[in-house]
Structure formats: structure tokens, C-alpha cells
Motif scaffolding. Structure first.
Motif, PDB file in Angstrom:
ATOM      1  N   GLU A  30       1.209  -1.869  -0.578  1.00 42.79           N
ATOM      2  CA  GLU A  30       0.087  -0.537   0.040  1.00 42.79           C
ATOM      3  C   GLU A  30       1.145   1.152   0.437  1.00 42.79           C
ATOM      4  O   GLU A  30       0.128   2.014   0.468  1.00 42.79           O
ATOM      5  CB  GLU A  30      -0.685  -0.069   1.056  1.00 42.79           C
ATOM      6  CG  GLU A  30      -1.927  -1.021   1.292  1.00 42.79           C
ATOM      7  CD  GLU A  30      -3.541  -0.921   0.538  1.00 42.79           C
ATOM      8  OE1 GLU A  30      -3.098   0.764   0.197  1.00 42.79           O
ATOM      9  OE2 GLU A  30      -3.884  -1.846   0.975  1.00 42.79           O
ATOM     10  N   ASP A  64      -2.172 -14.239   7.702  1.00 50.34           N
ATOM     11  CA  ASP A  64      -2.238 -14.180   6.421  1.00 50.34           C
ATOM     12  C   ASP A  64      -2.639 -16.171   6.288  1.00 50.34           C
ATOM     13  O   ASP A  64      -3.932 -16.718   5.374  1.00 50.34           O
ATOM     14  CB  ASP A  64      -1.366 -13.808   4.812  1.00 50.34           C
ATOM     15  CG  ASP A  64      -2.144 -12.477   4.620  1.00 50.34           C
ATOM     16  OD1 ASP A  64      -2.735 -11.925   5.492  1.00 50.34           O
ATOM     17  OD2 ASP A  64      -0.944 -12.370   3.916  1.00 50.34           O
TER      18      ASP A  64
ATOM     19  N   ARG B 146      -8.078  -7.026   7.973  1.00 53.60           N
ATOM     20  CA  ARG B 146      -6.811  -6.481   6.790  1.00 53.60           C
ATOM     21  C   ARG B 146      -6.807  -8.455   6.493  1.00 53.60           C
ATOM     22  O   ARG B 146      -6.954  -8.455   4.981  1.00 53.60           O
ATOM     23  CB  ARG B 146      -5.275  -5.870   7.354  1.00 53.60           C
ATOM     24  CG  ARG B 146      -4.179  -5.870   6.492  1.00 53.60           C
ATOM     25  CD  ARG B 146      -4.761  -5.538   5.476  1.00 53.60           C
ATOM     26  NE  ARG B 146      -3.788  -6.473   3.994  1.00 53.60           N
ATOM     27  CZ  ARG B 146      -3.988  -5.667   3.073  1.00 53.60           C
ATOM     28  NH1 ARG B 146      -4.605  -4.911   2.005  1.00 53.60           N
ATOM     29  NH2 ARG B 146      -3.251  -6.070   1.694  1.00 53.60           N
ATOM     30  N   HIS B 147      -6.569  -8.896   6.869  1.00 56.63           N
ATOM     31  CA  HIS B 147      -6.304 -10.837   7.439  1.00 56.63           C
ATOM     32  C   HIS B 147      -7.222 -11.311   6.596  1.00 56.63           C
ATOM     33  O   HIS B 147      -7.103 -12.347   5.980  1.00 56.63           O
ATOM     34  CB  HIS B 147      -5.318 -11.070   8.178  1.00 56.63           C
ATOM     35  CG  HIS B 147      -4.117 -10.075   8.226  1.00 56.63           C
ATOM     36  ND1 HIS B 147      -2.643 -10.602   7.850  1.00 56.63           N
ATOM     37  CD2 HIS B 147      -3.824  -9.156   9.662  1.00 56.63           C
ATOM     38  CE1 HIS B 147      -2.152  -9.999   8.073  1.00 56.63           C
ATOM     39  NE2 HIS B 147      -2.410  -9.069   9.281  1.00 56.63           N
ATOM     40  N   PHE B 148      -8.672 -11.211   7.212  1.00 51.88           N
ATOM     41  CA  PHE B 148     -10.069 -12.145   6.824  1.00 51.88           C
ATOM     42  C   PHE B 148     -10.575 -11.739   6.007  1.00 51.88           C
ATOM     43  O   PHE B 148     -11.246 -12.181   5.158  1.00 51.88           O
ATOM     44  CB  PHE B 148     -10.538 -12.357   8.181  1.00 51.88           C
ATOM     45  CG  PHE B 148      -9.376 -12.430   8.980  1.00 51.88           C
ATOM     46  CD1 PHE B 148      -9.082 -13.966   8.937  1.00 51.88           C
ATOM     47  CD2 PHE B 148      -9.709 -12.812  10.675  1.00 51.88           C
ATOM     48  CE1 PHE B 148      -8.099 -14.050  10.241  1.00 51.88           C
ATOM     49  CE2 PHE B 148      -9.308 -13.330  12.270  1.00 51.88           C
ATOM     50  CZ  PHE B 148      -7.917 -14.206  11.173  1.00 51.88           C
ATOM     51  N   GLU B 150      -9.605  -9.410   3.977  1.00 52.56           N
ATOM     52  CA  GLU B 150      -8.695  -8.756   2.620  1.00 52.56           C
ATOM     53  C   GLU B 150      -8.956  -7.252   2.133  1.00 52.56           C
ATOM     54  O   GLU B 150      -9.103  -7.345   1.436  1.00 52.56           O
ATOM     55  CB  GLU B 150      -8.818  -9.769   1.473  1.00 52.56           C
ATOM     56  CG  GLU B 150      -7.686 -11.400   2.012  1.00 52.56           C
ATOM     57  CD  GLU B 150      -7.601 -12.128   1.960  1.00 52.56           C
ATOM     58  OE1 GLU B 150      -8.706 -11.867  -0.018  1.00 52.56           O
ATOM     59  OE2 GLU B 150      -7.602 -13.586   1.930  1.00 52.56           O
ATOM     60  N   PRO B 152      -8.436  -4.064   1.303  1.00 57.20           N
ATOM     61  CA  PRO B 152      -7.288  -2.731   0.574  1.00 57.20           C
ATOM     62  C   PRO B 152      -7.905  -1.374   1.865  1.00 57.20           C
ATOM     63  O   PRO B 152      -8.673  -1.502   2.698  1.00 57.20           O
ATOM     64  CB  PRO B 152      -7.797  -2.219  -0.327  1.00 57.20           C
ATOM     65  CG  PRO B 152      -8.615  -2.174  -1.002  1.00 57.20           C
ATOM     66  CD  PRO B 152      -9.117  -3.911   0.264  1.00 57.20           C
ATOM     67  N   TYR B 153      -6.880  -0.600   1.831  1.00 57.80           N
ATOM     68  CA  TYR B 153      -6.685   0.736   3.804  1.00 57.80           C
ATOM     69  C   TYR B 153      -7.760   1.282   3.114  1.00 57.80           C
ATOM     70  O   TYR B 153      -8.525   2.190   3.986  1.00 57.80           O
ATOM     71  CB  TYR B 153      -4.770   0.668   3.762  1.00 57.80           C
ATOM     72  CG  TYR B 153      -4.305   0.492   3.601  1.00 57.80           C
ATOM     73  CD1 TYR B 153      -3.860  -1.126   4.260  1.00 57.80           C
ATOM     74  CD2 TYR B 153      -2.668   1.369   3.978  1.00 57.80           C
ATOM     75  CE1 TYR B 153      -3.314  -1.800   4.861  1.00 57.80           C
ATOM     76  CE2 TYR B 153      -2.012   0.140   4.732  1.00 57.80           C
ATOM     77  CZ  TYR B 153      -2.078  -0.872   5.152  1.00 57.80           C
ATOM     78  OH  TYR B 153      -0.603  -1.370   5.190  1.00 57.80           O
ATOM     79  N   MET B 168      -2.666   2.213   8.396  1.00 54.78           N
ATOM     80  CA  MET B 168      -1.582   2.455   8.711  1.00 54.78           C
ATOM     81  C   MET B 168      -0.876   2.210   9.905  1.00 54.78           C
ATOM     82  O   MET B 168      -0.197   1.020  10.112  1.00 54.78           O
ATOM     83  CB  MET B 168      -0.598   2.553   7.664  1.00 54.78           C
ATOM     84  CG  MET B 168       0.676   2.114   6.933  1.00 54.78           C
ATOM     85  SD  MET B 168       2.194   3.131   6.474  1.00 54.78           S
ATOM     86  CE  MET B 168       0.998   3.901   4.466  1.00 54.78           C
ATOM     87  N   LEU B 171      -2.760  -0.841  12.306  1.00 57.77           N
ATOM     88  CA  LEU B 171      -2.212  -1.621  11.646  1.00 57.77           C
ATOM     89  C   LEU B 171      -0.905  -2.548  12.860  1.00 57.77           C
ATOM     90  O   LEU B 171      -0.609  -3.256  13.057  1.00 57.77           O
ATOM     91  CB  LEU B 171      -1.887  -2.077  10.238  1.00 57.77           C
ATOM     92  CG  LEU B 171      -2.975  -3.376   9.712  1.00 57.77           C
ATOM     93  CD1 LEU B 171      -3.166  -2.935   8.628  1.00 57.77           C
ATOM     94  CD2 LEU B 171      -3.521  -4.111  10.002  1.00 57.77           C
TER      95      LEU B 171
END
Lengths: 157, 185
Positions: A30, A64, B146-148, B150, B152-153, B168, B171
Motif C-alpha cells: 500500500e 494470512d 486486513r487479513h480475513f 482482505e 485494501p487500506y 497503517m 495496523l
């Protein structure tokens, strides 16, 4: 986050922290080109941050690979059915409340208008009707409040 | 979910065909469940809270602009429902028994080559799952998105109503805590 802001920290540890924040963007793909370049140039001269980046990369890969256990298909089917019932029941509850209040009020109006009943009987009926209405509204209010958290609402006897 | 289909379904619901809300629910129930699980850590509660959130969004649909994507708006409702639940649960937490403690249910895949590697990776993932579970809801939330999910920011920022730079940094703080907790475990 601008390139300028990442390099402006006077405190060395906070400057490192700003680069650690940028690492997140780098790991998640990003970062802007400017941020990427700024991070790269810092990493070339900072072994500690390079090590941290490797640790965070491992953590991100590991996270992940985790997946939340998904609900079963039958649970998802039941989900919509229950939701639809709740969507429909709300209007039914309103009809019921308006109907009961309307009918009780009409009956009371007729009772008070008639000459066939003694005053004390009219007063007694008025008290009974008021008590009934208050109880009805109170029970209904509690039921509506607790219904969403009632674990047994879908249990069929 | 396809934006055009979503818009058509929402407009149809607004015209009075409430059964068309099913397409919206089926399209987002998986995501909603993951978000709620990330916050409340309990499968039954997560399902109930998703239902409440869908019901609230259905009732408030008239205030929603159908030219906008549904999920960020719905997400804010779901988040409020979950946070209210957590607040209420904290208030009454002294009433819960020890064996009723929540457990985050996670699929832990194992792709390592040999049995020893697999055992080691499995152990590491177990530690990660436990560390994740022990994080505060705010950190679990952003990591879940973010992980589950997925996401974007930009989408996370829109859902949480925060700037992208804050995504950011949040996180970073969440991952740092996760790393520390894993090391302590």
C-alpha cells in the motif's frame, strides 16, 4: 503518510517507529513510490529495522494463513429465515398494539356512554381496562427488548 | 457483491419488496460474520449481532443513499451493535462462569513439509491464534479487516471513518502487540 513526515522525527526511536509504520504499508502493498523509496534507503543503513521487517513479514504471512471458521450452510440458511421472520413480525406487533388499544378504547367509550350500567360498574370496568392496557404494553415492551437475545426463540416444542 | 445488482436489490426493497433484502443478506452475511467474530470472539453472539445489524440496516434503509456502496454503511451499524454488546457484556461479566469463556474458532492450516516442521508450524499458529484472541477488540477489528476480509487500506479507512495513514499506524500497533504477545506465550 508523507516522506517528509517520516524523516522529521527528532527522537531516534520515534523515527524508527515511523519507518516501522511504513513497513506495514510495504508488507500490504500500500505504499506510494516515494514512501517505498524512503523506506528502502532507511533499511539499507539500519540493520535493526531490516530485522524487524523480516519478523513482521513472517507475522503477516502467518496471520494470512489463519482463517476464521465459517458457519455451516444450514446456519446461513437459517440466518435469512430467522431474519425475515423478525422483519415481518415487527409490523405484526404494531398492528396488534394498534388493534388492541383501538378496540379497548372503543369498548370503554361505549361503556361510559350507555345508561344501562351503574357509575360504580363503569368505574370498575374503566380500572380493569386501564390495568389490562398497562400490563399489555409493559409485557410487550419487555418482550421486544429481550427477543433479539433470546437463545430459545427458534426452539420448537 | 456486484454493485449494479446490489443497487437494484436495495431499490426494490425500498419499493416494498422486503424479500429482495435476501440478496443483500446472502451477499454480505459471510463478511458480516467475520467482522462480528473479530470483535466479539464468540460464534453464537456473532450470528445474533449480525442479525441485529441487518435488521437495523433494513429499518434504516430509507436514510441510505443507494448510489453509495452498502457495506461500509452497514459495517458502521454492525460495529456499533458489536461494541454496544461488548460494553454490555463487560458490565455483566461477573455473572459468567469460567467454562463459558469465549474461544476464537479458527481454521489452522498446516502446510509444512515434514512431521516436525508441521508440529512446529502448528504450534506457532496456535500461539498466534491465542495472541490474536487476547488482543483488545480495536486491534482485532483492524487485523480482521486486513487479513480475513482482505480489504485494501482505502476500504478499511472508509469503513472505520479514519484517514488511510491512520489505518497503517493502527495496523502497526496491532501487529506489534500481536508479536509481543506471541513472544510472551
Amino acid at each position: 503518510m508523507s516522506q517528509q513526515s517520516t524523516q522529521s522525527g527528532s527522537n531516534p526511536s520515534s523515527a524508527h517507529e515511523e519507518f516501522e509504520i511504513l513497513m506495514m504499508g510495504a508488507l500490504d502493498g500500500e505504499l506510494s513510490q516515494g514512501e517505498q523509496a524512503s523506506l528502502q534507503s532507511h533499511l539499507q543503513g539500519c540493520a535493526s529495522c531490516s530485522q524487524k521487517l523480516a519478523q513482521y513479514r513472517h507475522l503477516v504471512d502467518l496471520t494470512d494463513s489463519l482463517r476464521l471458521e465459517e458457519p455451516q450452510d444450514y446456519e446461513l440458511d437459517r440466518f435469512w429465515n430467522t431474519l425475515y421472520n423478525r422483519m415481518e413480525r415487527r409490523s405484526a406487533w404494531w398492528f396488534l398494539v394498534i388493534g388492541v388499544v383501538g378496540v379497548t378504547s372503543a369498548l370503554m367509550f361505549e361503556v361510559f356512554r350507555t345508561d344501562l350500567l351503574a357509575w360504580w360498574l363503569k368505574a370498575g370496568l374503566g380500572l380493569v381496562a386501564t390495568g389490562f392496557l398497562l400490563l399489555f404494553v409493559s409485557v410487550l415492551r419487555v418482550r421486544l427488548r429481550t427477543l433479539p437475545y433470546d437463545r430459545y426463540r427458534e426452539v420448537h416444542r | 457483491m456486484d454493485r449494479e445488482k446490489e443497487k437494484a436489490a436495495l431499490e426494490s426493497v425500498l419499493r416494498g419488496r422486503k424479500e429482495d433484502f435476501e440478496a443483500i443478506v446472502r451477499g454480505y452475511q459471510g463478511q458480516a460474520y467475520a467482522v462480528a467474530m473479530g470483535l466479539v470472539k464468540n460464534s453464537n453472539d456473532a450470528m445474533d449481532l449480525c442479525q441485529d445489524a441487518f435488521l437495523r440496516s433494513f429499518r434504516a434503509l430509507r436514510s441510505f443513499d443507494t448510489s453509495q456502496p452498502f457495506f461500509p454503511w452497514f459495517y458502521r451499524i454492525l460495529r456499533n451493535v458489536c461494541l454496544t454488546h461488548l460494553k454490555r457484556r463487560r458490565t455483566f461479566s461477573f455473572l459468567r462462569r469460567r467454562n463459558e469463556e469465549d474461544e476464537f474458532e479458527m481454521d489452522i492450516p498446516c502446510e509444512a513439509a515434514g512431521p516436525e516442521d508441521r508440529a512446529e508450524q502448528g504450534e506457532e499458529l496456535q500461539r498466534l491464534a491465542k495472541a490474536f484472541e487476547a488482543l483488545p477488540p480495536r486491534d482485532r477489528e483492524i487485523l480482521s479487516l486486513r487479513h480475513f476480509q482482505e480489504m485494501p487500506y482505502a476500504e478499511i479507512a472508509q469503513s472505520l471513518e479514519i484517514p488511510v495513514g491512520t489505518v497503517m499506524s493502527r495496523l502497526f500497533y496491532a501487529r506489534r502487540k500481536l508479536k509481543e504477545r506471541m513472544e510472551q506465550a
